[in-house]
Design a protein around this motif. Sequence first.
Motif, PDB file in Angstrom:
ATOM      1  N   ASP A 135       0.835  -1.192   0.000  1.00 41.96           N
ATOM      2  CA  ASP A 135       0.000   0.000   0.000  1.00 41.96           C
ATOM      3  C   ASP A 135       0.876   1.251   0.000  1.00 41.96           C
ATOM      4  O   ASP A 135       2.089   1.191   0.190  1.00 41.96           O
ATOM      5  CB  ASP A 135      -0.920   0.020   1.230  1.00 41.96           C
ATOM      6  CG  ASP A 135      -1.873  -1.163   1.269  1.00 41.96           C
ATOM      7  OD1 ASP A 135      -2.277  -1.628   0.183  1.00 41.96           O
ATOM      8  OD2 ASP A 135      -2.200  -1.628   2.372  1.00 41.96           O
ATOM      9  N   ASP A 137       1.356   4.812   1.964  1.00 46.40           N
ATOM     10  CA  ASP A 137       1.027   5.478   3.223  1.00 46.40           C
ATOM     11  C   ASP A 137       1.486   6.924   3.175  1.00 46.40           C
ATOM     12  O   ASP A 137       2.668   7.198   2.919  1.00 46.40           O
ATOM     13  CB  ASP A 137       1.707   4.773   4.398  1.00 46.40           C
ATOM     14  CG  ASP A 137       1.161   3.378   4.642  1.00 46.40           C
ATOM     15  OD1 ASP A 137       0.258   3.243   5.479  1.00 46.40           O
ATOM     16  OD2 ASP A 137       1.634   2.428   3.975  1.00 46.40           O
ATOM     17  N   TRP A 139       1.155  10.671   5.411  1.00 49.31           N
ATOM     18  CA  TRP A 139       0.747  11.371   6.633  1.00 49.31           C
ATOM     19  C   TRP A 139       0.506  12.824   6.247  1.00 49.31           C
ATOM     20  O   TRP A 139       1.402  13.496   5.745  1.00 49.31           O
ATOM     21  CB  TRP A 139       1.854  11.263   7.679  1.00 49.31           C
ATOM     22  CG  TRP A 139       1.488  11.685   9.072  1.00 49.31           C
ATOM     23  CD1 TRP A 139       0.534  12.583   9.437  1.00 49.31           C
ATOM     24  CD2 TRP A 139       2.091  11.231  10.291  1.00 49.31           C
ATOM     25  NE1 TRP A 139       0.499  12.722  10.810  1.00 49.31           N
ATOM     26  CE2 TRP A 139       1.450  11.899  11.359  1.00 49.31           C
ATOM     27  CE3 TRP A 139       3.121  10.350  10.579  1.00 49.31           C
ATOM     28  CZ2 TRP A 139       1.808  11.712  12.695  1.00 49.31           C
ATOM     29  CZ3 TRP A 139       3.470  10.154  11.907  1.00 49.31           C
ATOM     30  CH2 TRP A 139       2.820  10.821  12.952  1.00 49.31           C
ATOM     31  N   SER A 171      -5.921   6.525  10.506  1.00 49.29           N
ATOM     32  CA  SER A 171      -5.837   6.846   9.087  1.00 49.29           C
ATOM     33  C   SER A 171      -7.165   6.575   8.402  1.00 49.29           C
ATOM     34  O   SER A 171      -8.003   5.828   8.920  1.00 49.29           O
ATOM     35  CB  SER A 171      -4.732   6.024   8.405  1.00 49.29           C
ATOM     36  OG  SER A 171      -5.053   4.640   8.450  1.00 49.29           O
ATOM     37  N   THR A 173      -8.597   4.950   4.894  1.00 53.17           N
ATOM     38  CA  THR A 173      -8.155   4.063   3.819  1.00 53.17           C
ATOM     39  C   THR A 173      -8.939   4.380   2.555  1.00 53.17           C
ATOM     40  O   THR A 173     -10.167   4.438   2.570  1.00 53.17           O
ATOM     41  CB  THR A 173      -8.355   2.585   4.203  1.00 53.17           C
ATOM     42  OG1 THR A 173      -7.543   2.286   5.338  1.00 53.17           O
ATOM     43  CG2 THR A 173      -7.953   1.675   3.060  1.00 53.17           C
ATOM     44  N   ASP A 184      -3.368   4.686   2.486  1.00 53.04           N
ATOM     45  CA  ASP A 184      -3.689   4.999   3.870  1.00 53.04           C
ATOM     46  C   ASP A 184      -3.296   6.443   4.139  1.00 53.04           C
ATOM     47  O   ASP A 184      -2.107   6.793   4.090  1.00 53.04           O
ATOM     48  CB  ASP A 184      -2.947   4.070   4.834  1.00 53.04           C
ATOM     49  CG  ASP A 184      -3.551   2.668   4.865  1.00 53.04           C
ATOM     50  OD1 ASP A 184      -4.760   2.549   4.604  1.00 53.04           O
ATOM     51  OD2 ASP A 184      -2.817   1.705   5.140  1.00 53.04           O
ATOM     52  N   HIS A 186      -2.832   9.000   6.754  1.00 46.51           N
ATOM     53  CA  HIS A 186      -2.646   9.081   8.194  1.00 46.51           C
ATOM     54  C   HIS A 186      -2.835  10.515   8.682  1.00 46.51           C
ATOM     55  O   HIS A 186      -2.404  11.468   8.027  1.00 46.51           O
ATOM     56  CB  HIS A 186      -1.247   8.615   8.581  1.00 46.51           C
ATOM     57  CG  HIS A 186      -0.992   7.174   8.281  1.00 46.51           C
ATOM     58  ND1 HIS A 186      -0.958   6.196   9.255  1.00 46.51           N
ATOM     59  CD2 HIS A 186      -0.757   6.531   7.109  1.00 46.51           C
ATOM     60  CE1 HIS A 186      -0.715   5.029   8.704  1.00 46.51           C
ATOM     61  NE2 HIS A 186      -0.586   5.197   7.399  1.00 46.51           N
ATOM     62  N   TYR A 189      -0.284   8.741  14.451  1.00 45.71           N
ATOM     63  CA  TYR A 189       0.283   7.400  14.404  1.00 45.71           C
ATOM     64  C   TYR A 189       0.295   6.814  15.804  1.00 45.71           C
ATOM     65  O   TYR A 189       0.728   7.482  16.756  1.00 45.71           O
ATOM     66  CB  TYR A 189       1.706   7.410  13.824  1.00 45.71           C
ATOM     67  CG  TYR A 189       2.068   6.091  13.208  1.00 45.71           C
ATOM     68  CD1 TYR A 189       1.686   5.805  11.903  1.00 45.71           C
ATOM     69  CD2 TYR A 189       2.720   5.105  13.932  1.00 45.71           C
ATOM     70  CE1 TYR A 189       1.969   4.575  11.331  1.00 45.71           C
ATOM     71  CE2 TYR A 189       2.998   3.868  13.371  1.00 45.71           C
ATOM     72  CZ  TYR A 189       2.623   3.617  12.067  1.00 45.71           C
ATOM     73  OH  TYR A 189       2.883   2.399  11.497  1.00 45.71           O
TER      74      TYR A 189
END
Length: 382
Positions: A135, A137, A139, A171, A173, A184, A186, A189
């Motif tokens: 995936d 990711d 942030w 997060s 999705t 994802d 975010h 965390y």
Amino acid sequence: MAIAFGVLDVSDCDDFGDDADILVVPARPGVPLALHATGAGLWRRLVAASVPDEELDEDERVVVREMAEAGLATTRHDHPARVRVIAKPWLVSPMHELVYALVQSVAREHGIRSVFIKGPVLHRQGLRDREHSGDVDVWVEPGSEGALAEAMAAWGWTVVPFDFASVMYHSLTLESPGWGCEIDVHFRYPGVGADTDKAFALLSETAETYEFGGVRALAPAPTFGAIISALHAVRPDPKWDRGESGRSAAVLVLQRAGEGCIDDAARWGALPALVDVMAAAFPDTRLPEDVGPLPADWIRRQAPSAIAYHLAVLRSLPWRERPLAVFRTIWPSARTAQLSSATRGKPVKSPLKARLSRLGYGVKLIWEDSARSVARRRRNRE
């Protein structure tokens, strides 16, 4: 001039056939396009320099206007998506690299600050051996996750809905059937104790620049990347024990990043969650005596069972939010119910049957959890 939200020279890749020369994501909502032969050659001219209309023959003018309508060409010299170089892919999966490019381009277009975490950058930094990640990711600045999800919807990405209280999640999705991965998004965390604004500020201020499909984007400095990876490796989960393999992975990635991880974890409020693995990673270094309290979400994740975890989350919610959270647990989305059945090795296609199966499994867990509690109390009395 050529524009794109991501572009790669795939002439040496076998995955796209002999005809594919360039794989490009248009600068307006659409799907990646494969350019070849005459079209690829013409677009390369637009990449190399701006081409006056009078230098094009009639057939080329038709093609260029079609490119402009598709989001591949423009007359604006200051266009933010202007392409000047076509790079070859450095990720194992060129399509994944274009997802990075697309997300960063959409974030830039909407003024959303973002940092890509985990993933292949860890391999490039020498922090992990594995090259590929399933995936993507990213942030984003806290509070902008919804805006990015909404902007990505125009590109065919949809949000997987929360199926319990939002406090459980760190997060959003996003999924899309045509891109071969999930995103994802975010906004915090697990294990990072600093408030969300400070956490993102520290991450972004120290981040390094990388290019994905010709688009410049940020990724964590090695110390912060290692901290995220270590938190992921040892994150408590009431459904399974990550055991020694998770601890060993955390120790290794921290050692590879170096002792600077200690100070950055302290600044990030992540040292309480990682104090044991930090001590194992750097046995000759004295850690602070008072590392502070564990983050609330980390404490909840240490619950002895999934039922206890859900109850801990419910107790943390305001009363007005609890009924909806309970309903989402009992009657989740079709996707979550089907995923739950598949995870237990009993895949079910019917959403109704999947929900009933999950409900029955939940009742079984509650019964088993209650039986264990009764047994513990009995042993304590004895």
